[in-house]
Design a protein around this motif. Sequence first.
Motif, PDB file in Angstrom:
ATOM      1  N   ARG A 185       5.026  50.811 -36.739  1.00 31.76           N
ATOM      2  CA  ARG A 185       4.288  49.549 -36.717  1.00 31.76           C
ATOM      3  C   ARG A 185       5.206  48.417 -36.249  1.00 31.76           C
ATOM      4  N   LEU A 235      -6.624  48.667 -35.832  1.00 30.53           N
ATOM      5  CA  LEU A 235      -7.213  47.520 -36.528  1.00 30.53           C
ATOM      6  C   LEU A 235      -7.686  47.922 -37.916  1.00 30.53           C
ATOM      7  N   ALA A 288      -6.368  41.500 -34.939  1.00 26.82           N
ATOM      8  CA  ALA A 288      -5.204  41.916 -35.728  1.00 26.82           C
ATOM      9  C   ALA A 288      -4.422  40.705 -36.227  1.00 26.82           C
ATOM     10  N   LEU A 348      -0.151  42.996 -29.720  1.00 22.35           N
ATOM     11  CA  LEU A 348       0.149  44.426 -29.825  1.00 22.35           C
ATOM     12  C   LEU A 348       0.858  44.889 -28.560  1.00 22.35           C
TER      13      LEU A 348
END
Length: 278
Positions: free
Chosen positions: A6, A121, A187, A191
Amino acid sequence: MPPSERKAILSAPFSAALDITDVRARLSAKRLGTRFHYFAELDSTNTRARELAESGAAEGEIVIAESQTQGRGRLGRRWESPPLSNLYLSIVLRPGLPPKHAPQITLAAAVALVETVGSFLPRPPVIKWPNDILIDGKKLAGILTEAACDTECVQYVILGIGLNLNYRAETMPETLRQRATSMADRAGENLCRETVLVRLIHDLDRCYGELEESGFAALRPRWETHFGLRGRRVRVELGDQTIIGRAQGIDHEGALIVETDDEQRRSIIAGDVIPLET
Ligand code: BT5
């Protein structure tokens, strides 16, 4: 998703050009992504992919651009394609499907897109038949499938996808802002486009493989799970005709089933669906 992964997704540089070498290195898809044709700018990736397919491009070749000057939707509509923030790609497919099943590629791609986006998401988007991906009624992605067929078989299909990734609402044209959204807006942070692209190609590869091997019946339950308009009142525009009724789902071939106010069941194979309030 593990925290280290992540972190990698969130810490990548955002307004840089796509790193196609990195994408290629991370791909293990069976058929899609065999070759990339990368452009800083194109009129339309679908147009370029079509030219390549006409001159013999193989299945799985992908045309991808950082921006499009004439990005296309269906029926000559425009697809807003600002630079360095989203994904605009077109994949050359040479499916072993009869021409009447070619539209099912759009449905399979919609399942893949929902699964990809949903993996990044907190809440997955939904499918609006046949080619839209929405969150809270706002459009996040669109699919434009163009097929070249002869009477018996499909010569090629160009599967075009526009996915709003780091496209912030405040930079969208006013007309779009009310109707569109992006992964970053949902989000709350940008990203990494390479990571999303790799995941998308894998998901498309898997869903397309399922369609070819087992037919649409194998994908239909997942499509139905993601369908966002079940039971909703809709208006369906079919060129010169309009139907109003409740969307029920799709049949085994992928046609939309609408129950009209006079309780007729209509199967729709092409059209525009507009959700109604009541
Ligand atoms: C689509 O058409 O949704 C298909 C869009 C496909 C775009 C990709 S990008 C890569 C490839 N190359 C191309 O030239 N095209 C494909 P349709 O259902 O007709 O929807 C078009 C409508 O979506 C427009 O009339 C706008 O209302 C809206 N729209 C335009 N740009 C958008 C965007 N970036 N995000 C969300 N909605 C958009």
